[in-house]
Design a protein around this motif. Structure first.
Motif, mmCIF file in Angstrom:
data_model
loop_
_atom_site.group_PDB
_atom_site.id
_atom_site.type_symbol
_atom_site.label_atom_id
_atom_site.label_comp_id
_atom_site.label_asym_id
_atom_site.label_seq_id
_atom_site.Cartn_x
_atom_site.Cartn_y
_atom_site.Cartn_z
ATOM 1 N N GLY B 125 0.882 -1.190 -0.065
ATOM 2 C CA GLY B 125 -0.080 -0.207 -0.187
ATOM 3 C C GLY B 125 0.720 1.246 -0.256
ATOM 4 N N VAL B 126 1.931 1.269 0.755
ATOM 5 C CA VAL B 126 2.763 2.258 1.019
ATOM 6 C C VAL B 126 3.306 2.911 -0.495
ATOM 7 N N ALA B 127 3.523 1.642 -1.369
ATOM 8 C CA ALA B 127 4.131 2.215 -2.708
ATOM 9 C C ALA B 127 3.024 2.556 -3.531
ATOM 10 N N LEU B 128 1.719 1.577 -3.344
ATOM 11 C CA LEU B 128 0.867 1.825 -4.442
ATOM 12 C C LEU B 128 0.102 3.414 -4.474
ATOM 13 N N PHE B 129 0.032 3.819 -3.300
ATOM 14 C CA PHE B 129 -0.515 5.058 -3.002
ATOM 15 C C PHE B 129 0.204 6.056 -3.609
ATOM 16 N N THR B 130 1.583 6.076 -3.883
ATOM 17 C CA THR B 130 2.356 6.999 -4.288
ATOM 18 C C THR B 130 1.870 7.227 -5.834
ATOM 19 N N MET B 131 1.421 6.168 -6.493
ATOM 20 C CA MET B 131 0.953 6.023 -7.682
ATOM 21 C C MET B 131 -0.159 7.083 -8.149
ATOM 22 N N PHE B 132 -0.873 7.386 -7.107
ATOM 23 C CA PHE B 132 -2.167 8.178 -7.441
ATOM 24 C C PHE B 132 -2.314 9.513 -6.655
ATOM 25 N N PHE B 133 -1.199 9.822 -5.875
ATOM 26 C CA PHE B 133 -1.191 11.155 -4.790
ATOM 27 C C PHE B 133 0.356 11.361 -4.747
ATOM 28 N N SER B 134 0.692 12.549 -5.186
ATOM 29 C CA SER B 134 2.189 12.892 -5.032
ATOM 30 C C SER B 134 2.122 14.121 -4.220
ATOM 31 N N GLY B 135 3.210 14.435 -3.586
ATOM 32 C CA GLY B 135 3.533 15.764 -2.721
ATOM 33 C C GLY B 135 3.339 16.951 -3.807
ATOM 34 N N GLY B 136 3.958 16.832 -5.057
ATOM 35 C CA GLY B 136 3.971 17.802 -5.762
ATOM 36 C C GLY B 136 5.218 18.626 -6.138
ATOM 37 N N VAL B 164 7.033 2.994 -9.153
ATOM 38 C CA VAL B 164 6.231 1.727 -8.553
ATOM 39 C C VAL B 164 5.958 0.935 -9.719
ATOM 40 N N PHE B 165 5.689 1.284 -11.043
ATOM 41 C CA PHE B 165 5.352 0.648 -12.078
ATOM 42 C C PHE B 165 6.332 -0.555 -12.287
#
Lengths: 329, 302
Positions: B125-136, B164-165
């Motif tokens: 989950g830690v890795a997956l979430f960064t695919m959809f939301f990033s700090g910018g 992540v991919f």
């Protein structure tokens, strides 16, 4: 991508040590963390550096977004000096430039989705009908090629092709027109952007569909044929449903990147003359942050963009799970 | 159905092709040739321009054949020290970054591929979430700057270390390895590190090669991070050199200053494009199928 994006099948945390290594004690089903650590500490140790990477370079910046709500001074506290609440959000919501930029983002995002999503499917279907294996390979190899180029090179090529003496204007002159300074005119930007995007992504986009096509059961075609379906109907009733999960997955992903329209490419090929159609949220944010040094303001814009992006993926995923039963997770 | 072997499969979709379908196939071939032509045209055009005399370019006469064959721009660029420094930087950044990325990605993917591991869902989950939301952009910039990574190779190499991919593709591959092998190795007394190094990695050459390719290409092509974090010209990768050239920003220094004499701006750009693309074009035919199988590795499984 279809399957890999799905997180592991159910119940990962509490799997009973099934076939795993000779766990000495504990016939109980749930292992405590202490036992897990004692047994798998070597595995966990391998995860430390990558985790650190995610925490520092992915999650810390997420927290860093608090500067959107705080006054930030370059060189000062990275989380800002003091709270200003929603001041920066109000600022951009009342800024006419922001709304122009927002509209441009929607327009470019929609156009990109409209062309870059279906065209690979069409190309994959066409490729699929080719019988000469070498010809097919050749077309594939050539069409993948642009995917491997740096965005800078693509931008440079676009500039050369559309320059006053470029190939595009040779065509214009051929038909008796006057040379057009394509990249100086807002009216042309969308066309140029979308076509270069298509040029670069379509070939590579076919790869997953071609993979999906190989998994369709040949008997289905046989059955369809016996039922009297021609080629076209076979494609409609067998092929397309066969690649539907892939289509849906890629559509959701495309929707997820909807807001982040080709930031790097636009940054490279736009100029103040084309801002009216070319300036999007991310380029605007870039200028606000780095040319006007207004970090908090830019962070607020960025946060807004990222949240919309997240909401879009979640919504698309939800809708698709409810309607077609395919989802990313 | 993808014409697996020449003889069998495909022809079974219809006993005899209808007339309509035969026409379709002709049209289809024409369309696909069209795709090939459109894809290749920009390349040929750039090469032609790079080899042409500036005068012909300015009068808009160069299409896909060089006019007034001229290598001045090549010589000019070859003699530009900055270009070569930047080129070397690209090589160094790519090698270092790829190395770091591979190590981190392999470790994490291996951990994630172990179903028995407690807390695995969280790690995924830690890795997956960064695919959809990033700090910018801005928070990232502030972070990298305050870590003192500006104007160092680390700014280019570390913040993008794990894709992540790629991680998911690799995880899928590890999961497909027979677990019996590892169990046997464990019985023989190898610990986790030993199993990874001596059993798993030797079996994973294909995926590691693919990952090396994926990462290397993306680092070779990247420009924005360097553009953002490096303000010393001799630290830039060649992509930023090209960017500066097309943005007209190099004009003060180096190449374009010499170019002044020759008025070779358009040609010079074309030459830079050619020289920057060349390595990719040169290896592309050889590595292309690995890419393809690499993507498939992650995609079709299951």
């Amino acid at each position: 991508m279809t399957s890999t994006l799905r997180p592991p099948p159910p119940a990962p945390p509490r799997s009973p040590a099934e076939s795993a290594s000779p766990a000495p004690r504990s016939p109980r089903r749930r292992r405590s963390w202490r036992q897990a650590l004692r047994r798998d500490w070597q595995l966990y140790s391998l995860a430390i550096l990558p985790l650190l990477f995610f925490l520092v370079f992915r999650y810390l910046p997420m927290i860093g977004n608090v500067i959107a709500f705080r006054r930030f001074k370059p060189g000062g506290n990275i989380f800002g000096e003091y709270w200003v609440g929603l001041r920066y959000f109000r600022m951009f919501f009342t800024d006419p430039t922001f709304w122009e930029v927002f509209t441009n983002t929607l327009v470019l995002g929609t156009l990109t989705l409209l062309f870059c999503f279906p065209l690979p499917i069409v190309l994959a279907l066409l490729l699929n009908e080719v019988r000469a294996r070498r010809f097919k390979r050749f077309v594939q190899s050539v069409s993948y090629l642009p995917h491997f180029l740096s965005i800078v090179i693509v931008a440079a090529m676009v500039m050369q092709l559309t320059s006053i003496e470029g190939a595009a204007n040779q065509v214009v002159r051929l038909f008796g027109g006057d040379a057009v300074a394509f990249l100086q005119q807002p009216g042309w930007f969308r066309t140029i952007y979308v076509s270069s995007e298509v040029w670069q992504t379509v070939g590579w986009g076919t790869i997953l569909y071609l993979a999906a096509l190989t998994t369709i059961d040949q008997d289905l075609y046989e059955a369809a044929r016996i039922d009297g379906a021609g080629r076209l109907r076979q494609t409609w009733h067998v092929t397309l449903p066969g690649i539907r999960p892939t289509m849906v997955t890629l559509l959701i992903l495309n929707i997820g990147s909807f807001m982040a329209v080709g930031f790097e490419k636009i940054l490279l090929i736009y100029n103040p003359l084309t801002y009216p159609t070319a300036d999007v949220i991310s380029t605007y944010l870039f200028r606000m942050g780095f040319q006007s040094s207004n970090f908090s303001y830019a962070a607020a814009v960025g946060l807004f963009e990222a949240v919309i992006g997240l909401v879009l993926v979640l919504t698309a995923n939800l809708i698709s799970r409810r309607t077609v039963g395919t989802s990313l997770w | 159905m993808i014409l697996g072997t020449k003889s069998e499969a495909p022809k079974t979709r219809g006993p005899v092709d209808s007339r309509g379908y035969r026409i379709f196939r002709v049209v289809n071939t024409v369309v696909l040739i069209g795709v090939v032509v459109v894809t290749l045209f920009p390349f040929l055009n750039i090469v032609a321009r790079s080899l042409s005399e500036e005068a012909y370019i300015i009068s808009g006469k160069v299409t896909i054949f060089p006019r007034g064959f001229d290598l001045t721009a090549y010589k000019l660029l070859m003699s530009d020290a900055l270009f070569w420094t930047n080129y070397r930087n690209t090589v160094v950044y790519t090698v270092v970054a790829t190395l770091i990325s591979i190590v981190l990605t392999t470790c994490y993917a291996y951990v994630l591929s172990k179903p028995r591991l407690k807390g695995r869902g969280v790690l995924v989950g830690v890795a997956l979430f960064t695919m959809f939301f990033s700090g910018g952009l801005i928070p990232n910039y502030v972070l990298v700057t305050s870590l003192g990574m500006k104007n160092t190779i680390w700014a280019v190499v570390i913040p993008n270390a794990i894709s992540v991919f790629n991680l998911l593709v690799m995880k899928a591959f590890f999961e497909s390895l027979p677990s019996e092998l590892e169990e046997a190795a464990a019985v023989d007394g190898l610990n986790t590190y030993g199993i990874l190094l001596r059993i798993v990695l030797p079996l994973s050459k294909a995926i590691i090669a693919t990952m090396v390719l994926f990462y290397a290409v993306s680092f070779w092509n990247s420009w924005f991070t360097a553009f953002l974090y490096m303000d010393q010209q001799d630290l830039l990768p060649v992509t930023v050199y090209l960017r500066n050239l097309i943005a007209g920003a190099t004009s003060a220094e180096s190449a374009a200053a010499n170019a002044d004499k020759v008025q070779a701006a358009a040609t010079l750009q074309a030459v830079t494009i050619v020289l920057t693309t060349l390595p990719i074009l040169a290896v592309y035919p050889f590595v292309q199928r690995y890419f393809v199988s690499g993507v498939l590795l992650g995609a079709v499984k299951g």
